[in-house]
Design a protein around this motif. Structure first.
Motif, PDB file in Angstrom:
ATOM      1  N   LEU A 150       0.873  -1.164   0.000  1.00 57.60           N
ATOM      2  CA  LEU A 150       0.000   0.000   0.000  1.00 57.60           C
ATOM      3  C   LEU A 150       0.914   1.219   0.000  1.00 57.60           C
ATOM      4  N   GLN A 151       0.989   1.911  -1.141  1.00 59.21           N
ATOM      5  CA  GLN A 151       1.943   3.013  -1.283  1.00 59.21           C
ATOM      6  C   GLN A 151       1.539   4.209  -0.429  1.00 59.21           C
ATOM      7  N   ILE A 152       2.542   4.842   0.168  1.00 58.06           N
ATOM      8  CA  ILE A 152       2.337   5.995   1.045  1.00 58.06           C
ATOM      9  C   ILE A 152       2.704   7.266   0.286  1.00 58.06           C
ATOM     10  N   SER A 157      -3.135   9.116  -0.038  1.00 62.69           N
ATOM     11  CA  SER A 157      -3.268   7.998  -0.961  1.00 62.69           C
ATOM     12  C   SER A 157      -3.552   6.643  -0.302  1.00 62.69           C
ATOM     13  N   PRO A 158      -2.825   6.225   0.755  1.00 63.98           N
ATOM     14  CA  PRO A 158      -3.117   4.884   1.273  1.00 63.98           C
ATOM     15  C   PRO A 158      -4.557   4.722   1.740  1.00 63.98           C
ATOM     16  N   GLU A 169       6.239  -0.169   7.787  1.00 63.03           N
ATOM     17  CA  GLU A 169       6.619   0.685   6.671  1.00 63.03           C
ATOM     18  C   GLU A 169       7.968   0.254   6.110  1.00 63.03           C
ATOM     19  N   CYS A 178       6.031   2.273   1.320  1.00 69.31           N
ATOM     20  CA  CYS A 178       4.814   1.459   1.361  1.00 69.31           C
ATOM     21  C   CYS A 178       4.556   0.901   2.757  1.00 69.31           C
TER      22      CYS A 178
END
Length: 375
Positions: free
Chosen positions: A4-6, A15-16, A43, A50
């Motif tokens: 899940l990209q931060i 975004s997440p 993380e 991510c």
């Protein structure tokens, strides 16, 4: 998804959180922060920064340690040139417990901006120790990272594996190749490596062993010159789709950092959708806007919109929206998109929708009739 990209941009939800909303619908964003604080996720640097499942920590640690990534190069250079300061900071975390960069103040009158986004020295040192594996992110405080010793974070997460035994490079790469194919659903070989940033693009010959073992199935997609690959766990779904027994029904707005649109070539080939993130493009060169959300409708990317959540006013602003060429405007399409916009607005707690211009021009008027519109 496995990752899940931060990203910190928050003109709408960061975004997440938005990536999860696109899949789950309305949920409490605090759940993600709770999972991090409990140690269920952690993380790491993977596709980019991510979140990943804590059980995958050894795999990602091997990946980070073996990469020639810019963050790792910076971290090594930082330690080489600021060894005393970094070592003192690490000792301070060890003694005082978890710390964030705001716990350190700049020296009055000192301009210490020397790269890394103008961060003060302690922030850059914390990030360097994070990349080098001595520190992890224990939790987020108003989305600000809180750093602690890796052994303490893993103990809090009840991570019981022996950190002295990490997977080999070969095991890590094999695992990430298979998981990338699984996450992508259907893919060409050349798109696989980008998911976990494994380096060079893979070729069909690289995937031959996985096909021979039965882990992957080679398939044909109409219109593709290259073979397609499906993970063995998705074969039944693929066959249902091929028989037209399974159709997409969901409509949602996607984050610019959603895995669906990570690979520009892949999204162009699969969806006929030319997309790039324009928030990093100078304003005068933007075509669609600053933070443009792709619109996913029933398995197709049918358009995009430039959005901003005005939280204090309770307004979700759609500055502009664009229907893709070749898409036919219909009442059903308008209803689906309007519901997706309103659902996203409600989840943001900005239920009043403001819709600006659109292409085609009549689309905005139709959407306004379907949403809780303010002028």
């Amino acid at each position: 998804m496995h990752l899940l990209q931060i990203d910190t941009i928050h003109v709408v939800a960061r975004s997440p959180y938005l990536v999860l909303f696109s899949r789950l619908g309305e949920y409490r964003p605090s759940w993600l922060e709770t999972l991090l604080a409990e140690g269920a996720i952690f993380e790491t640097w993977a596709h980019e920064a991510c979140f990943a499942p804590i059980d995958d920590y050894p795999l990602h640690r091997r990946h980070v340690d073996g990469r020639n990534h810019w963050a790792r190069r910076h971290a090594h250079d930082m330690h080489a040139t600021h060894r005393d300061g970094m070592d003192r900071l690490l000792a301070e975390v060890r003694e005082r417990g978890a710390l964030k960069s705001s716990d350190f103040e700049r020296e009055d009158g000192a301009d210490r901006r020397t790269g890394w986004w103008g961060w003060k020295a302690e922030k850059r040192w914390l990030e360097a120790w994070f990349v080098l594996g001595e520190l992890m992110i224990a939790r987020r405080d108003k989305f600000q990272r809180v750093y602690d010793l890796t052994e303490r974070v893993l103990a809090q997460a009840r991570f019981e594996r022996d950190l002295g035994t990490s997977p080999s490079e070969a095991v890590m790469r094999r695992t990430f190749v298979l998981r990338a194919v699984q996450a992508l659903g259907v893919t060409q070989a050349r798109w696989v490596a980008d998911y976990f940033r494994l380096g060079r693009r893979l070729k069909d010959a690289d995937l031959d062993p996985f096909v021979e073992e039965g882990e992957l199935v080679r398939a044909h997609v109409a219109g593709w010159d290259a073979p397609a690959y499906v993970h063995r766990q998705h074969v039944d779904l693929a066959l249902r789709i091929a028989r037209d027994d399974l159709r997409a029904t969901h409509t949602s707005l996607l984050s610019p950092f959603d895995p669906v649109v990570w690979d520009r070539e892949r999204v162009a080939t699969m969806f006929g959708f030319d997309y790039r993130i324009e928030c990093y493009v100078p304003a005068h060169k933007r075509r669609y806007g600053y933070y443009v959300l792709p619109i996913l409708r029933r398995g197709a990317l049918i358009g995009r919109l430039d959005a901003k959540a005005h939280r204090s006013d309770g307004v979700f602003e759609v500055k502009s929206l664009y229907l893709e060429h070749g898409q036919r405007l219909s009442d059903a399409l308008t209803r689906d998109v309007a519901r997706a916009i309103q659902s996203c607005a409600d989840w943001h707690e900005t239920p009043k929708v403001r819709i600006g211009k659109s292409e085609p021009r009549e689309w905005a008027k139709s959407l306004r009739m379907e949403c809780k519109v303010v002028r």
